[in-house]
Design an enzyme around this catalytic site. Sequence first.
Site, PDB file in Angstrom:
ATOM      1  N   CYS A  94       0.823  -1.208   0.000  1.00  7.11           N
ATOM      2  CA  CYS A  94       0.000   0.000   0.000  1.00  7.11           C
ATOM      3  C   CYS A  94       0.858   1.259   0.000  1.00  7.11           C
ATOM      4  O   CYS A  94       1.777   1.388   0.817  1.00  7.11           O
ATOM      5  CB  CYS A  94      -0.907  -0.013   1.234  1.00  7.11           C
ATOM      6  SG  CYS A  94      -1.909   1.464   1.379  1.00  7.11           S
ATOM      7  N   CYS A 100      -0.561   6.568   6.907  1.00 12.78           N
ATOM      8  CA  CYS A 100      -1.897   6.107   7.326  1.00 12.78           C
ATOM      9  C   CYS A 100      -1.908   5.647   8.787  1.00 12.78           C
ATOM     10  O   CYS A 100      -0.996   4.952   9.238  1.00 12.78           O
ATOM     11  CB  CYS A 100      -2.351   4.971   6.415  1.00 12.78           C
ATOM     12  SG  CYS A 100      -4.029   4.428   6.803  1.00 12.78           S
ATOM     13  N   TYR A 334     -23.080  -8.991  26.486  1.00 14.62           N
ATOM     14  CA  TYR A 334     -22.573  -8.140  25.399  1.00 14.62           C
ATOM     15  C   TYR A 334     -22.772  -8.893  24.078  1.00 14.62           C
ATOM     16  O   TYR A 334     -21.837  -9.231  23.360  1.00 14.62           O
ATOM     17  CB  TYR A 334     -21.097  -7.776  25.591  1.00 14.62           C
ATOM     18  CG  TYR A 334     -20.774  -7.230  26.952  1.00 14.62           C
ATOM     19  CD1 TYR A 334     -20.966  -5.881  27.243  1.00 14.62           C
ATOM     20  CD2 TYR A 334     -20.294  -8.073  27.963  1.00 14.62           C
ATOM     21  CE1 TYR A 334     -20.686  -5.376  28.501  1.00 14.62           C
ATOM     22  CE2 TYR A 334     -20.010  -7.568  29.222  1.00 14.62           C
ATOM     23  CZ  TYR A 334     -20.208  -6.223  29.489  1.00 14.62           C
ATOM     24  OH  TYR A 334     -19.932  -5.737  30.729  1.00 14.62           O
ATOM     25  N   GLU A 355     -27.720  -7.288  26.010  1.00 10.93           N
ATOM     26  CA  GLU A 355     -27.146  -6.289  25.110  1.00 10.93           C
ATOM     27  C   GLU A 355     -27.822  -4.939  25.371  1.00 10.93           C
ATOM     28  O   GLU A 355     -29.038  -4.871  25.509  1.00 10.93           O
ATOM     29  CB  GLU A 355     -27.360  -6.764  23.659  1.00 10.93           C
ATOM     30  CG  GLU A 355     -27.144  -5.753  22.580  1.00 10.93           C
ATOM     31  CD  GLU A 355     -25.739  -5.174  22.514  1.00 10.93           C
ATOM     32  OE1 GLU A 355     -24.755  -5.925  22.545  1.00 10.93           O
ATOM     33  OE2 GLU A 355     -25.639  -3.931  22.436  1.00 10.93           O
ATOM     34  N   ASP A 411     -18.252 -10.817  25.990  1.00  7.49           N
ATOM     35  CA  ASP A 411     -17.492 -10.218  24.877  1.00  7.49           C
ATOM     36  C   ASP A 411     -17.635  -8.700  24.981  1.00  7.49           C
ATOM     37  O   ASP A 411     -18.319  -8.076  24.156  1.00  7.49           O
ATOM     38  CB  ASP A 411     -18.049 -10.747  23.541  1.00  7.49           C
ATOM     39  CG  ASP A 411     -17.277 -10.200  22.342  1.00  7.49           C
ATOM     40  OD1 ASP A 411     -16.190  -9.635  22.530  1.00  7.49           O
ATOM     41  OD2 ASP A 411     -17.783 -10.342  21.210  1.00  7.49           O
ATOM     42  N   CYS A 438     -11.021  -7.938  23.022  1.00  9.22           N
ATOM     43  CA  CYS A 438     -10.233  -7.278  21.972  1.00  9.22           C
ATOM     44  C   CYS A 438      -9.145  -6.417  22.612  1.00  9.22           C
ATOM     45  O   CYS A 438      -8.513  -5.627  21.914  1.00  9.22           O
ATOM     46  CB  CYS A 438     -11.137  -6.439  21.083  1.00  9.22           C
ATOM     47  SG  CYS A 438     -12.094  -5.217  21.995  1.00  9.22           S
TER      48      CYS A 438
HETATM   49  C1  LIG Z   1     -17.388  -6.213  21.321  1.00 10.39           C
HETATM   50  S1  LIG Z   1     -19.093  -6.069  20.959  1.00 10.39           S
HETATM   51  C2  LIG Z   1     -19.538  -7.765  20.910  1.00 10.39           C
HETATM   52  C3  LIG Z   1     -20.835  -8.098  20.253  1.00 10.39           C
HETATM   53  C4  LIG Z   1     -21.094  -9.564  19.920  1.00 10.39           C
HETATM   54  N1  LIG Z   1     -20.640 -10.463  20.930  1.00 10.39           N
HETATM   55  C5  LIG Z   1     -20.486  -9.904  18.575  1.00 10.39           C
HETATM   56  O1  LIG Z   1     -19.484 -10.597  18.528  1.00 10.39           O
HETATM   57  O2  LIG Z   1     -21.030  -9.472  17.561  1.00 10.39           O
HETATM   58  C6  LIG Z   1     -19.715  -5.454  22.453  1.00 10.39           C
HETATM   59  C7  LIG Z   1     -21.211  -5.282  22.508  1.00 10.39           C
HETATM   60  O3  LIG Z   1     -21.525  -4.864  23.841  1.00 10.39           O
HETATM   61  C8  LIG Z   1     -22.556  -3.914  23.803  1.00 10.39           C
HETATM   62  N2  LIG Z   1     -22.428  -3.156  25.069  1.00 10.39           N
HETATM   63  C9  LIG Z   1     -21.573  -2.154  25.357  1.00 10.39           C
HETATM   64  N3  LIG Z   1     -21.685  -1.773  26.634  1.00 10.39           N
HETATM   65  C10 LIG Z   1     -22.640  -2.579  27.187  1.00 10.39           C
HETATM   66  C11 LIG Z   1     -23.200  -2.675  28.490  1.00 10.39           C
HETATM   67  N4  LIG Z   1     -22.791  -1.887  29.481  1.00 10.39           N
HETATM   68  N5  LIG Z   1     -24.133  -3.609  28.714  1.00 10.39           N
HETATM   69  C12 LIG Z   1     -24.557  -4.437  27.710  1.00 10.39           C
HETATM   70  N6  LIG Z   1     -24.068  -4.373  26.459  1.00 10.39           N
HETATM   71  C13 LIG Z   1     -23.116  -3.463  26.194  1.00 10.39           C
HETATM   72  C14 LIG Z   1     -22.308  -3.128  22.531  1.00 10.39           C
HETATM   73  O4  LIG Z   1     -23.502  -2.523  22.072  1.00 10.39           O
HETATM   74  C15 LIG Z   1     -21.797  -4.216  21.591  1.00 10.39           C
HETATM   75  O5  LIG Z   1     -22.859  -4.784  20.862  1.00 10.39           O
END
Ligand SMILES: C[S@@+](CC[C@H](N)C(=O)[O-])C[C@H]1O[C@@H](n2cnc3c(N)ncnc32)[C@H](O)[C@@H]1O
Length: 481
Positions: A94, A100, A334, A355, A411, A438
């Site tokens: 790239c 970037c 989550y 969620e 997650d 992550c």
């Molecule tokens: C890293 S993502 C993971 C989503 C899912 N496990 C996936 O792999 O597609 C984190 C998720 O947590 C939700 N989230 C963030 N803060 C939260 C909270 N305090 N309570 C519940 N959900 C939450 C976000 O909206 C998001 O959808």
Amino acid sequence: MDSTEPIPAGLSPAVAAAETLVEVRRGQTLELTVSDLAYGGKALAKVDGFVLFVENALPGDRVLATVTRRRRQYAEARAVEILASTPFRVPAPCSHVPICGGCRFQDFDYSEQLRHKQRQVEACLAHLGGLPVAARSVLPAPKLFHYRNKMEYSFGRDERARLTLGLHRRGLYDRPFDLDRCHIATPVSSEIVAFVRDFAVREALPPYDLRNHTGLLRFLVVREGMRTGQVMVNIVASGTHPALDRLAVALRGAFPAVASVILNLTRRKAQVALGEEEHVLAGQPTILERLGGLTFEISSNSFFQTNTEQADRLLDSALEALALTGTERVLDVYAGTGTFTLPIATRSAEAIGIESSEIAVRDAERNAERNGIANARFWKGEAMEVLRDRFDSGPRDASSGRPEIHAVLVDPPRAGLHPGVVSRLIRLGAPRLVYISCNPGTLGRDLALLCESRFALEWIQPVDMFPHTPHIECVAALRAR
Ligand SMILES: C[S@@+](CC[C@H](N)C(=O)[O-])C[C@H]1O[C@@H](n2cnc3c(N)ncnc32)[C@H](O)[C@@H]1O
């Protein structure tokens, strides 16, 4: 040493405590040997134990570097000349790599990227979690380029006040450069950027100005179902404009794969590519993607795993850790749009997703229906509140006072788990817990709490979702002691 000065990410307390014997001053040029990559992707060199983070360098390089910032515990420097290159430097395909903010390591051999990521995970667990364990070998990405199913591009102006559309310059968040072709996005994504930029220039649509909060166009988000070919174009703007309807029609005419054109309106000052109001400008409101053998409907503002192929590997590792027999009641905290909840439901008695995003819950419920899954349900709310309201009275069942939970998957976003969530997870009494993360830093911190009282870490599997970037995803398998 000033104990209030923050220790930067990647600098262990032991390293940070080393007092400098040498004088390192701002503006000084030093010859440095880059020894390592700190967590977060910064190249690291030491002079008499004093740490310098070096821009534009790779581990194994000997460089001349100018000190750009001097703090009490560390300094930052920029390499101005590579005196001797690491043997692991490779040509980057790239042309944007030098400026970037996206890919830091396209010019670093991929197996070395993986070796460093694995070591960083282990360092975070040891330093922040007090868990000196060996991680499994990182699961490499099968596709090193064109792997992202979602890209966020920013509108801005260049030094001659002309509209630009592209990605951020490294370290600068108000000066996107005009992107020609991004090697981690899909080819159609780069073509759409060029098309939208030409249209905006032709129609004299003004980019949003962060300083005085005027102008229209803020972000262009392009999402693609890698296994369905459906593309969503999401324009995030501060208001409506008749030209945007024409743009939507033109996009659908020029790119047959564009199944959805969305306008997200935001009046917030914060630079996030989300809107408070969503309008469908053309096509459908959602696109489809396939993952874990199921079909998912994705809205413009819902979270969905960005690397579809590696998300399958993440799911496989999570399922291995859950070791489901078909009889369990599983909690997925989550849950997003149900990426993990739904495949778990097909292998268990019941799966419950928690969620906070209403849109994600709506998508998750639609996804359950679309895939004919009747034993999954979703509770909308903040994780801490839902866990408190639904489970605080502890395990029950004894046929069936409910809500006994046999396994939990979490997650969370990068910030990890709130200590209140950790203590509620411990009180749930589930024999198995799987943590997908992550951010190895917050993972280490949270595992320390989880393993202090109830759980033992069985194994940890890093998965490389984002080649050429410092990011690394992990699946941690825990069992109740
Ligand atoms: C890293 S993502 C993971 C989503 C899912 N496990 C996936 O792999 O597609 C984190 C998720 O947590 C939700 N989230 C963030 N803060 C939260 C909270 N305090 N309570 C519940 N959900 C939450 C976000 O909206 C998001 O959808």
